[in-house]
Design an enzyme around this catalytic site. Structure first.
Site, PDB file in Angstrom:
ATOM      1  N   GLY A 226     -20.793  34.430  35.366  1.00 50.88           N
ATOM      2  CA  GLY A 226     -21.933  34.664  36.245  1.00 50.88           C
ATOM      3  C   GLY A 226     -23.006  35.463  35.542  1.00 50.88           C
ATOM      4  O   GLY A 226     -23.225  35.323  34.340  1.00 50.88           O
ATOM      5  N   ALA A 229     -25.807  41.444  36.023  1.00 51.20           N
ATOM      6  CA  ALA A 229     -25.810  42.529  37.005  1.00 51.20           C
ATOM      7  C   ALA A 229     -24.444  42.670  37.667  1.00 51.20           C
ATOM      8  O   ALA A 229     -23.918  43.783  37.825  1.00 51.20           O
ATOM      9  CB  ALA A 229     -26.894  42.279  38.058  1.00 51.20           C
ATOM     10  N   GLU A 248     -18.131  35.487  30.827  1.00 49.21           N
ATOM     11  CA  GLU A 248     -19.020  34.464  30.270  1.00 49.21           C
ATOM     12  C   GLU A 248     -20.291  34.552  31.090  1.00 49.21           C
ATOM     13  O   GLU A 248     -20.311  34.189  32.267  1.00 49.21           O
ATOM     14  CB  GLU A 248     -18.382  33.073  30.360  1.00 49.21           C
ATOM     15  N   CYS A 282     -25.328  27.556  32.333  1.00 50.49           N
ATOM     16  CA  CYS A 282     -25.491  28.717  31.460  1.00 50.49           C
ATOM     17  C   CYS A 282     -26.036  28.367  30.091  1.00 50.49           C
ATOM     18  O   CYS A 282     -26.868  29.086  29.541  1.00 50.49           O
ATOM     19  CB  CYS A 282     -24.169  29.474  31.326  1.00 50.49           C
TER      20      CYS A 282
END
Length: 482
Positions: A226, A229, A248, A282
Site C-alpha cells: 500500500g 503513510a 511493498e 504500483c
C-alpha cells in the site's frame, strides 16, 4: 442492471462469521449499485482470527514441505478453475476490466505454483562440517502472519503473501482492502477449504482492524502492500512488539527512451504499462523521458494511441478504460490535474466517453497526456496512481538519472533501446529495485526469479522468487562440537 448485493462475512477457522455492522460497497462506475454488504470487523474478530491461526500453526508447522506444496498446487488449480466465477464481480467492486481480472487470477495461480516449487530448495538446511565441528543452519516458520492487501490487484498481491507464508509453515490472517474485498474473499474461502481450519483466515474492516492485527501479541510478522503513510503507522505499531514487517509500497517509475528506441515496438508496450488499470498499480509507468531529437514525434504518437481508449463502465461493451476506484483517489487526481493545468504545460484529455449519460454516476476520468513539462513539476515528482502521464523532454541523460535518483521512491523503471549494453549500463546507475528493458513488467522467467520490491521509501524486503521466501522464516543454527 443493478444486481443483488452480496452479503460478505469474515472467515475464521473455516467458518463464516458475521458482524453486527455492515458497510455498503458501491461500484465505482455506478455509485448507486451496492455490490456487497461487508461485515465490519473490530478487535474481537481480529482476536478470534489470530487465535484460530495460532492454534492451527501448532500442527501446520509440523507438516512436511511436500504436504504443504501439494496443497498449494491444488490451490493454484482452484484459482484457475474459479476465475470465471468472480471476474465480473471484481469489475464491479474495483472498476478494473474483466480481461485484466482474468489475467490477474492466472498470474496469481502461477505465483502460488512458483512459491510451492521454490520452497523445496529454499527450506533445505545448509550443513557444513570440518574436523572440529558440524554446523546446520535451518529455517523455521515465524508463526501467524498478518497480510494487509490493497484494492488495485488484490488476488496477485494476496497470493504474494499467502503462498510463501504457507509453504514455509506459517498460518495467516488476511485483511482485504475495504474498497474491493469480495472477489479476493470468495477465492480465499474456497482456498481455505483445502487446508486445515485456521490456516487461512479473513477479517474485513478499516484501519482499526489493521491496527488490531499489527499489535496482536500472537502475530509474528506484518506484510503490507500500500502507501507510505499507512506503512509508517504499521511500523510504529509493530515496534512495541518488536515484530518484523515487510512492505511493498508506492513508486514513481520512470520510462527512459533512448534515441535508438524502436518506437513501433516500444510505445504500445510503454502505454500499456502506463494506463493498465487506469494507471492504478504500483509499478505503472508514471513518467516518460524522451530525448529532444525524437520528442515531438513521440508526443504525437503517444497522444494518438491514448486517444483510442474508450472510457466507461468495465461491463459496458467496447470499454477498455475503467473508472478510478474510490473517491479519495479520484479527488486527489482531479486536484493534481487542475494544478498541472495552472502550470502552463500542454495538457490533453484524450479518449472517448462510452455512455456519457452515466458519466456523473461514477469516478470517471479520461486519460491525460502532459507534454512540455519541467523535470521538477509536481506531476513528474509525485506518484499520481492514475491516468495522468507526463512526457519530459531531455538533452542531458545524466541530469535525468540524477533527477530519478533524487526521488525518495525507487520501485521500478524501464529503459527502451536497441542497444543492450547501453541499457545495462544505464540500468545499473538507477536507484530502484527493478529495471525492465524494452518492456514495462516481468517476463514469465522474471516472475519466477525477480525479487519484487523497491528501495528507499518504496518498501522493505521483497516478494516473489526464492528471495521472497526469506520474509517468512526464522533461522536456527546448530553447532555440534566433536
Amino acid at each position: 442492471m443493478t444486481m443483488a448485493a452480496l452479503e460478505l462475512d469474515h472467515l475464521i477457522d473455516n467458518q463464516d462469521v458475521a458482524s453486527p455492522t455492515r458497510d455498503d460497497l458501491s461500484d465505482p462506475g455506478r455509485l448507486d449499485d451496492v455490490v456487497a454488504r461487508v461485515a465490519r470487523g473490530g478487535a474481537s474478530e481480529v482476536d478470534a482470527a489470530v487465535k484460530s491461526a495460532h492454534r492451527a500453526f501448532q500442527s501446520w508447522k509440523k507438516t512436511t514441505y511436500a504436504e504443504r506444496a501439494e496443497l498449494l498446487r491444488k490451490a493454484a488449480d482452484l484459482l484457475d478453475a474459479e476465475a470465471e466465477t468472480v471476474v465480473e464481480l471484481m469489475a464491479r467492486e474495483s472498476g478494473m476490466l474483466v480481461p485484466t481480472n482474468k489475467a490477474e487470477i492466472g498470474m496469481a495461480a502461477n505465483i502460488v505454483r512458483d512459491n510451492a516449487e521454490a520452497g523445496e530448495t529454499f527450506l533445505s538446511a545448509k550443513q557444513v562440517e570440518d574436523n572440529e565441528s558440524w554446523v546446520s543452519v535451518e529455517k523455521r516458520p515465524i508463526g501467524v502472519i498478518a497480510a494487509i492487501i490493497p484494492w488495485n490487484a488484490p488476488i496477485i498481491l494476496a497470493m504474494r503473501k499467502v503462498s510463501p507464508a504457507l509453504v514455509c509453515g506459517n498460518t495467516i490472517v488476511v485483511k482485504p482492502a475495504p474498497t474491493a474485498p469480495p472477489g479476493l474473499s470468495i477465492l480465499l474461502k474456497k482456498m481455505a477449504a483445502l487446508f486445515p481450519p485456521g490456516v487461512i483466515n479473513v477479517v474485513h474492516g478499516g484501519g482499526d482492524v489493521g491496527h488490531a492485527l499489527t499489535v496482536h501479541p500472537l502475530v509474528g510478522k506484518v506484510s503490507f502492500t500500500g502507501g507510505g503513510a499507512v506503512a509508517r503507522m504499521i511500523m510504529k505499531d509493530a515496534a512495541d512488539g518488536i515484530k518484523g514487517v515487510q512492505f511493498e509500497l508506492g513508486g514513481n517509475d520512470p520510462a527512459i527512451l533512448l534515441d535508438d528506441a524502436d518506437l513501433d515496438d516500444a510505445l504500445p508496450k510503454l502505454l500499456g504499462g502506463a494506463f493498465r488499470r487506469s494507471g492504478q498499480f504500483c509499478f505503472a509507468v508514471k513518467r516518460v523521458y524522451v530525448p529532444s531529437s525524437i520528442y515531438e514525434e513521440v508526443v504525437k504518437r503517444i497522444e494518438a494511441e491514448v486517444d483510442k481508449f474508450k472510457v466507461g463502465h468495465p461491463l459496458t461493451k467496447g470499454v477498455n478504460f475503467g473508472p478510478i476506484n474510490n473517491k479519495g483517489q479520484f479527488d486527489f487526481l482531479k486536484g493534481l490535474l487542475e494544478r498541472t493545468r495552472k502550470g502552463g504545460y500542454t495538457v490533453k484529455e484524450l479518449g472517448s466517453v462510452v455512455a456519457s449519460e452515466t458519466w456523473e454516476q461514477g469516478y470517471y476520468m479520461r486519460p491525460v497526456v502532459v507534454s512540455d513539462i519541467d523535470l521538477e513539476a509536481e506531476l513528474v515528482q509525485v506518484e499520481q496512481f492514475g491516468p495522468l502521464l507526463p512526457v519530459v523532454r531531455y538533452d542531458d541523460l545524466d541530469q535525468v538519472v540524477d533527477s530519478i535518483n533524487d526521488s525518495e521512491l525507487g520501485l521500478g523503471s524501464s529503459i527502451w533501446t536497441r542497444d543492450f549494453d547501453k541499457a545495462l549500463k544505464l540500468a545499473q546507475r538507477l536507484e530502484v529495485g527493478m529495471t525492465f528493458i524494452n518492456n514495462s513488467g516481468t517476463s514469465r522467467l522474471g516472475q519466477k526469479n525477480i525479487p519484487f520490491g523497491g528501495v528507499k521509501q518504496s518498501g522493505i524486503g521483497r516478494e516473489s522468487s526464492p528471495i521472497g521466501l526469506r520474509e517468512y522464516v526464522e533461522y536456527h543454527a546448530i553447532n555440534f562440537h566433536k
